[in-house]
Write a protein that holds these residues in place. Structure first.
Motif, PDB file in Angstrom:
ATOM      1  N   SER A 155     -26.037  13.111  48.222  1.00  0.00           N
ATOM      2  CA  SER A 155     -25.714  12.364  47.014  1.00  0.00           C
ATOM      3  C   SER A 155     -24.804  11.176  47.297  1.00  0.00           C
ATOM      4  O   SER A 155     -23.801  11.292  48.007  1.00  0.00           O
ATOM      5  CB  SER A 155     -25.027  13.302  46.006  1.00  0.00           C
ATOM      6  N   ASP A 156     -25.138  10.036  46.718  1.00  0.00           N
ATOM      7  CA  ASP A 156     -24.283   8.847  46.813  1.00  0.00           C
ATOM      8  C   ASP A 156     -22.930   9.097  46.165  1.00  0.00           C
ATOM      9  O   ASP A 156     -21.939   8.454  46.519  1.00  0.00           O
ATOM     10  CB  ASP A 156     -24.947   7.647  46.130  1.00  0.00           C
ATOM     11  N   ARG A 157     -22.896  10.008  45.198  1.00  0.00           N
ATOM     12  CA  ARG A 157     -21.652  10.298  44.479  1.00  0.00           C
ATOM     13  C   ARG A 157     -20.538  10.727  45.426  1.00  0.00           C
ATOM     14  O   ARG A 157     -19.372  10.466  45.189  1.00  0.00           O
ATOM     15  CB  ARG A 157     -21.910  11.386  43.447  1.00  0.00           C
ATOM     16  N   TYR A 158     -20.886  11.416  46.506  1.00  0.00           N
ATOM     17  CA  TYR A 158     -19.884  11.953  47.422  1.00  0.00           C
ATOM     18  C   TYR A 158     -19.918  11.299  48.800  1.00  0.00           C
ATOM     19  O   TYR A 158     -19.456  11.875  49.776  1.00  0.00           O
ATOM     20  CB  TYR A 158     -20.059  13.469  47.536  1.00  0.00           C
ATOM     21  N   ALA A 159     -20.419  10.084  48.862  1.00  0.00           N
ATOM     22  CA  ALA A 159     -20.539   9.391  50.143  1.00  0.00           C
ATOM     23  C   ALA A 159     -19.196   8.865  50.654  1.00  0.00           C
ATOM     24  O   ALA A 159     -18.949   8.853  51.858  1.00  0.00           O
ATOM     25  CB  ALA A 159     -21.536   8.239  50.034  1.00  0.00           C
ATOM     26  N   SER A 160     -18.316   8.460  49.749  1.00  0.00           N
ATOM     27  CA  SER A 160     -17.048   7.851  50.201  1.00  0.00           C
ATOM     28  C   SER A 160     -16.039   8.918  50.608  1.00  0.00           C
ATOM     29  O   SER A 160     -15.971  10.007  50.019  1.00  0.00           O
ATOM     30  CB  SER A 160     -16.465   6.967  49.108  1.00  0.00           C
ATOM     31  N   GLU A 161     -15.245   8.572  51.607  1.00  0.00           N
ATOM     32  CA  GLU A 161     -14.196   9.486  52.064  1.00  0.00           C
ATOM     33  C   GLU A 161     -13.156   9.696  50.965  1.00  0.00           C
ATOM     34  O   GLU A 161     -12.613  10.795  50.804  1.00  0.00           O
ATOM     35  CB  GLU A 161     -13.541   8.938  53.330  1.00  0.00           C
ATOM     36  N   HIS A 162     -12.900   8.664  50.174  1.00  0.00           N
ATOM     37  CA  HIS A 162     -11.949   8.769  49.066  1.00  0.00           C
ATOM     38  C   HIS A 162     -12.398   9.837  48.062  1.00  0.00           C
ATOM     39  O   HIS A 162     -11.604  10.672  47.631  1.00  0.00           O
ATOM     40  CB  HIS A 162     -11.804   7.413  48.375  1.00  0.00           C
ATOM     41  N   ARG A 163     -13.684   9.810  47.679  1.00  0.00           N
ATOM     42  CA  ARG A 163     -14.205  10.786  46.715  1.00  0.00           C
ATOM     43  C   ARG A 163     -14.174  12.194  47.295  1.00  0.00           C
ATOM     44  O   ARG A 163     -13.843  13.152  46.612  1.00  0.00           O
ATOM     45  CB  ARG A 163     -15.632  10.397  46.308  1.00  0.00           C
ATOM     46  N   ARG A 164     -14.504  12.317  48.567  1.00  0.00           N
ATOM     47  CA  ARG A 164     -14.503  13.631  49.204  1.00  0.00           C
ATOM     48  C   ARG A 164     -13.083  14.205  49.248  1.00  0.00           C
ATOM     49  O   ARG A 164     -12.861  15.366  48.943  1.00  0.00           O
ATOM     50  CB  ARG A 164     -15.100  13.530  50.606  1.00  0.00           C
ATOM     51  N   THR A 165     -12.112  13.373  49.593  1.00  0.00           N
ATOM     52  CA  THR A 165     -10.718  13.801  49.623  1.00  0.00           C
ATOM     53  C   THR A 165     -10.252  14.200  48.224  1.00  0.00           C
ATOM     54  O   THR A 165      -9.557  15.202  48.053  1.00  0.00           O
ATOM     55  CB  THR A 165      -9.830  12.662  50.182  1.00  0.00           C
ATOM     56  N   TRP A 166     -10.650  13.418  47.219  1.00  0.00           N
ATOM     57  CA  TRP A 166     -10.288  13.721  45.839  1.00  0.00           C
ATOM     58  C   TRP A 166     -10.834  15.088  45.416  1.00  0.00           C
ATOM     59  O   TRP A 166     -10.141  15.870  44.755  1.00  0.00           O
ATOM     60  CB  TRP A 166     -10.808  12.609  44.920  1.00  0.00           C
ATOM     61  N   MET A 167     -12.053  15.390  45.812  1.00  0.00           N
ATOM     62  CA  MET A 167     -12.634  16.697  45.475  1.00  0.00           C
ATOM     63  C   MET A 167     -11.799  17.823  46.083  1.00  0.00           C
ATOM     64  O   MET A 167     -11.528  18.824  45.428  1.00  0.00           O
ATOM     65  CB  MET A 167     -14.085  16.785  45.971  1.00  0.00           C
ATOM     66  N   TRP A 168     -11.364  17.675  47.333  1.00  0.00           N
ATOM     67  CA  TRP A 168     -10.581  18.711  47.999  1.00  0.00           C
ATOM     68  C   TRP A 168      -9.167  18.813  47.464  1.00  0.00           C
ATOM     69  O   TRP A 168      -8.650  19.903  47.251  1.00  0.00           O
ATOM     70  CB  TRP A 168     -10.518  18.454  49.514  1.00  0.00           C
TER      71      TRP A 168
END
Length: 198
Positions: A155-168
């Motif tokens: 998913s493009d929604r979770y492609a950025s490192e910023h978004r992935r870090t935010w999820m964690w």
């Protein structure tokens, strides 16, 4: 333009009037301002610390689909496009979008030549009980496993490192406690939740 999601706890009579069209959201804002836009009893989930006083309103901002993805372990479409004839029978889904559909409403954007169609949804006491049961059985470890599953998608929604870090660092930490506080209070107060997407 994006859409924003609020979960609002309402007394049964007020909720029924709103859902049946006997009153509008403007009427509820006027008669029960603390429920809709009262800052002291609203919890902006991603931006604030969990309040000590139980909130009337749980505000997801534009990040409600990410919350649903984390709870279910699956990537979902924006604007509830997967709704239709096949209503999900899943309390994890209900936590974010509600268990029942009243109908659809159109929010027109003057700057554009089209409108957004959003579901108007709610959860009754038996739905709230099922949601609370699901929340009681879900662990932070399970939520983190589901987040990991979502982050592994293409998913493009979770492609950025910023978004992935935010999820964690944000979703994994704040989501379950906020939902438990909100829904346990709803059950205790014998209220209805209206899911306001717009």
């Amino acid at each position: 333009m994006g859409s924003y999601l609020s979960l609002v706890r309402l007394p049964i009579g007020v909720a029924v009037d709103l859902l049946t069209g006997r009153c509008s959201i403007t009427d509820v804002k006027r008669t029960h301002p603390e429920r809709i836009n009262g800052r002291s009893r609203s919890y902006e989930l991603w931006m604030e610390e969990q309040p000590e006083q139980d909130p009337y309103r749980l505000y997801f901002d534009r990040r409600y689909v990410e919350a649903l993805d984390a709870l279910t372990g699956n990537v979902h479409s924006r604007f509830a496009r997967e709704f239709g004839d096949n209503e999900p029978n899943d309390p994890c889904f209900w936590m974010v979008y509600g268990a029942r559909l009243v109908g659809w409403h159109v929010m027109n954007e003057p700057a554009l030549s089209y409108g957004y169609v959003f579901p108007l949804r709610y959860s009754l006491s038996e739905d709230i009980a099922a949601i609370n049961d699901q929340l009681a059985s879900m662990t932070e470890e399970q939520l983190r496993d589901r987040i990991e599953q979502v982050l592994k998608t293409e998913s493009d929604r979770y492609a950025s490192e910023h978004r992935r870090t935010w999820m964690w660092e944000t979703v994994a930490v704040k989501l379950l406690p906020a939902l438990r506080q909100f829904y346990s209070t709803t059950k205790r107060e014998k209220e209805i939740v209206v899911y306001w997407l717009g």
